[in-house]
Enzyme design. Structure first.
Site, PDB file in Angstrom:
ATOM      1  N   GLU A 106      51.402  37.628  29.607  1.00 21.68           N
ATOM      2  CA  GLU A 106      50.791  36.424  30.202  1.00 21.68           C
ATOM      3  C   GLU A 106      51.826  35.663  31.013  1.00 21.68           C
ATOM      4  O   GLU A 106      52.966  35.469  30.560  1.00 21.68           O
ATOM      5  CB  GLU A 106      50.266  35.552  29.057  1.00 21.68           C
ATOM      6  CG  GLU A 106      48.979  34.843  29.355  1.00 21.68           C
ATOM      7  CD  GLU A 106      47.799  35.794  29.583  1.00 21.68           C
ATOM      8  OE1 GLU A 106      47.502  36.113  30.748  1.00 21.68           O
ATOM      9  OE2 GLU A 106      47.198  36.211  28.591  1.00 21.68           O
ATOM     10  N   HIS A 107      51.415  35.257  32.207  1.00 24.89           N
ATOM     11  CA  HIS A 107      52.293  34.531  33.139  1.00 24.89           C
ATOM     12  C   HIS A 107      53.489  35.382  33.555  1.00 24.89           C
ATOM     13  O   HIS A 107      54.557  34.859  33.855  1.00 24.89           O
ATOM     14  CB  HIS A 107      52.728  33.175  32.565  1.00 24.89           C
ATOM     15  CG  HIS A 107      51.584  32.209  32.468  1.00 24.89           C
ATOM     16  ND1 HIS A 107      51.140  31.474  33.545  1.00 24.89           N
ATOM     17  CD2 HIS A 107      50.760  31.897  31.436  1.00 24.89           C
ATOM     18  CE1 HIS A 107      50.094  30.737  33.166  1.00 24.89           C
ATOM     19  NE2 HIS A 107      49.845  30.983  31.900  1.00 24.89           N
TER      20      HIS A 107
ATOM     21  N   SER B 112      23.592  32.205  45.203  1.00 24.91           N
ATOM     22  CA  SER B 112      24.062  32.348  43.827  1.00 24.91           C
ATOM     23  C   SER B 112      22.929  32.058  42.871  1.00 24.91           C
ATOM     24  O   SER B 112      22.338  30.966  42.910  1.00 24.91           O
ATOM     25  CB  SER B 112      25.208  31.361  43.546  1.00 24.91           C
ATOM     26  OG  SER B 112      25.324  31.162  42.155  1.00 24.91           O
TER      27      SER B 112
ATOM     28  N   GLY C 209      35.326  29.538  33.980  1.00 26.67           N
ATOM     29  CA  GLY C 209      36.364  28.616  33.507  1.00 26.67           C
ATOM     30  C   GLY C 209      36.842  28.907  32.100  1.00 26.67           C
ATOM     31  O   GLY C 209      37.310  28.010  31.405  1.00 26.67           O
TER      32      GLY C 209
ATOM     33  N   SER D 277      36.318  34.458  38.597  1.00 28.48           N
ATOM     34  CA  SER D 277      36.581  34.357  40.040  1.00 28.48           C
ATOM     35  C   SER D 277      36.988  35.706  40.621  1.00 28.48           C
ATOM     36  O   SER D 277      36.479  36.102  41.676  1.00 28.48           O
ATOM     37  CB  SER D 277      37.627  33.276  40.348  1.00 28.48           C
ATOM     38  OG  SER D 277      38.750  33.431  39.536  1.00 28.48           O
TER      39      SER D 277
ATOM     40  N   ASP E 138      44.296  40.026  37.878  1.00 26.90           N
ATOM     41  CA  ASP E 138      42.850  39.963  37.646  1.00 26.90           C
ATOM     42  C   ASP E 138      42.083  40.865  38.612  1.00 26.90           C
ATOM     43  O   ASP E 138      41.173  41.601  38.210  1.00 26.90           O
ATOM     44  CB  ASP E 138      42.353  38.520  37.790  1.00 26.90           C
ATOM     45  CG  ASP E 138      43.141  37.546  36.934  1.00 26.90           C
ATOM     46  OD1 ASP E 138      43.846  38.012  36.012  1.00 26.90           O
ATOM     47  OD2 ASP E 138      43.069  36.337  37.184  1.00 26.90           O
TER      48      ASP E 138
ATOM     49  N   TYR F 202      49.623  25.320  36.172  1.00 24.59           N
ATOM     50  CA  TYR F 202      49.933  26.698  36.571  1.00 24.59           C
ATOM     51  C   TYR F 202      50.958  26.676  37.712  1.00 24.59           C
ATOM     52  O   TYR F 202      51.986  27.340  37.667  1.00 24.59           O
ATOM     53  CB  TYR F 202      48.633  27.367  37.028  1.00 24.59           C
ATOM     54  CG  TYR F 202      48.714  28.839  37.320  1.00 24.59           C
ATOM     55  CD1 TYR F 202      48.476  29.780  36.327  1.00 24.59           C
ATOM     56  CD2 TYR F 202      48.998  29.306  38.598  1.00 24.59           C
ATOM     57  CE1 TYR F 202      48.511  31.144  36.601  1.00 24.59           C
ATOM     58  CE2 TYR F 202      49.045  30.662  38.876  1.00 24.59           C
ATOM     59  CZ  TYR F 202      48.792  31.567  37.868  1.00 24.59           C
ATOM     60  OH  TYR F 202      48.839  32.922  38.144  1.00 24.59           O
TER      61      TYR F 202
HETATM   62  C1  GLA Z   1      45.520  33.402  35.523  1.00 30.33           C
HETATM   63  C2  GLA Z   1      45.856  34.098  36.831  1.00 30.33           C
HETATM   64  C3  GLA Z   1      46.564  35.447  36.622  1.00 30.33           C
HETATM   65  C4  GLA Z   1      47.719  35.301  35.636  1.00 30.33           C
HETATM   66  C5  GLA Z   1      47.270  34.549  34.385  1.00 30.33           C
HETATM   67  C6  GLA Z   1      48.404  34.283  33.434  1.00 30.33           C
HETATM   68  O1  GLA Z   1      44.540  34.122  34.849  1.00 30.33           O
HETATM   69  O2  GLA Z   1      44.673  34.322  37.566  1.00 30.33           O
HETATM   70  O3  GLA Z   1      47.004  35.950  37.858  1.00 30.33           O
HETATM   71  O4  GLA Z   1      48.810  34.673  36.243  1.00 30.33           O
HETATM   72  O5  GLA Z   1      46.669  33.301  34.709  1.00 30.33           O
HETATM   73  O6  GLA Z   1      48.886  35.460  32.920  1.00 30.33           O
END
Ligand code: GLA
Length: 375
Positions: free
Chosen positions: A24-25, A58, A112, A118, A162, A211
């Site tokens: 993550e991140h 939508s 969300g 997204s 993603d 973020y």
């Molecule tokens: C969000 C972003 C991803 C990633 C995560 C954290 O989901 O869309 O690209 O950075 O946060 O891992």
């Protein structure tokens, strides 16, 4: 005599949301991630038009807009349609000429909640628009174009994870991705476990400013470390020993952000080895380490996420649990032995609601295939 037949029948494309198992991140730090595509998707049905208009509807928002592909300098409207229009704009800017279309969108990925609704809508749109325009575009390029739509049009500086997994995910597999080279490996997820996703029902609204702040802190760390270690272009290039040796002058908070990324990259690689050995206990330990690092060093967890994870640790049949996605709300991901799933989900739901007064949604998921046309 030749005659061009225009096929006006609609076509439908599906792109899945994702759950990140570990890493993550790390994507925007050129590092490693291990998500899986899940069996919750967004569907886009497309009909060709013989002009240069997109008529976008939508179902979820019960709303419709129109967009002219020849509009010279389109701007985002701060609206659900930005994700769709952004993809059309980026395809156009990359030199792909699109045909007009009517697009109907229906999503089942909760919005969300950190499951990449997204990316799912962007990827499904990209597949629909390119097919409708008879364009064959490499999937890596499509992933990058969708990311660009979100970065430059929607205005969220997200990484590549993603979109990539929404295109490249596979049934019963986790996807280990090197976010620098975009090389990936599919790793087996045993069919004796489910991916249980627990939604705290707290939306990650704070997330986008926090973020961007985290990204800036990582960049500050890289600038400092590169003064001593010229090969360092991203935190991906830093070992824990190097961070300890050369990072002591960093502000405490930047140091901790860097420590999360450096240790998280190592955990992803260790988790990949564990999966290859079918060692879910080790995999679960690494997920736990990831959660604590996100909570304490990266500081993107929340009381509700921590509670959801603590509850999972108390239940039998859970190998691992952690927050998933950007943080500040959204979901946890749990690796749960199939025979225990009902008991675990019942326990977590009851306890979570009792303590928070929020009724969680729980999705029992399987790793699924990436985007495809539905025949
Ligand atoms: C969000 C972003 C991803 C990633 C995560 C954290 O989901 O869309 O690209 O950075 O946060 O891992």
């Amino acid at each position: 005599m030749s005659r061009t037949l225009v096929n006006n029948s609609p076509r439908t494309f599906r792109a899945p949301g994702r759950v990140n198992l570990i890493g993550e991140h790390t994507d925007y730090n050129d590092g490693f991630v291990m998500p899986a595509a899940i069996n919750l998707s967004t569907f886009v049905t497309v009909w060709p038009r013989d002009d240069r208009k997109l008529q976008i509807r939508s179902e979820n928002f019960d709303d419709e807009i129109e967009f002219d592909l020849d509009e010279p300098d389109p701007a985002p409207r701060g609206h659900w349609s930005d994700y769709v229009v952004g993809v059309a704009v980026m395809l156009g800017r990359a030199g792909h000429r699109l045909r007009g279309a009517r697009l109907d969108i229906r999503g089942e990925v909760p919005l969300g909640s950190g499951l990449s609704s997204s990316a799912a809508v962007e990827v499904a749109t990209a597949c629909a628009l390119t097919a409708n325009s008879d364009l064959a575009i490499d999937r890596r390029e499509l992933a990058l174009l969708c990311q660009r739509a979100e970065n430059e049009f929607v205005g969220a500086r997200v990484g590549i994870m993603d979109h990539f997994v929404s295109l490249f995910g596979k049934e019963q597999k986790a996807l280990l991705l090197d976010c620098r080279s975009l090389e990936f490996k599919l790793l087996p997820l045993p069919d004796t476990v489910n991916l249980v996703i627990c939604n705290t029902m707290v939306k990650h609204e704070l997330a986008s400013s926090a973020y961007n702040e985290r990204r800036a802190q990582c960049e500050a760390g890289v600038r400092h470390l590169a003064r001593f270690l010229p090969h360092v272009k991203a935190l991906r290039d830093v070992t824990l020993a190097e961070l300890e040796e050369f990072g002591s002058d960093l502000p405490e908070v930047v140091y901790r952000r860097c420590r999360h990324v450096v240790t998280e990259n190592a955990r992803v690689l260790a988790a990949a080895e564990a999966l290859e050995r079918h060692d879910l206990y080790r995999f679960g330990e690494l997920m736990r380490g990831s959660h604590f690092s996100l909570r304490d060093d990266y500081q993107v967890s929340s009381g509700e996420l921590d509670l959801m994870v603590e509850l999972a640790f108390m239940a039998d049949g859970v190998y691992g649990a952690r927050m998933t996605g950007g943080g500040f709300g959204g979901c946890t991901v749990n690796i749960v032995d199939v025979p225990y799933v009902e008991e675990v989900t019942g326990f977590i739901a009851r306890q979570y609601e009792h303590i928070t007064n929020l009724r969680p949604e729980i999705y029992v998921c399987e790793a699924s295939n990436g985007a495809e046309e539905i025949r």
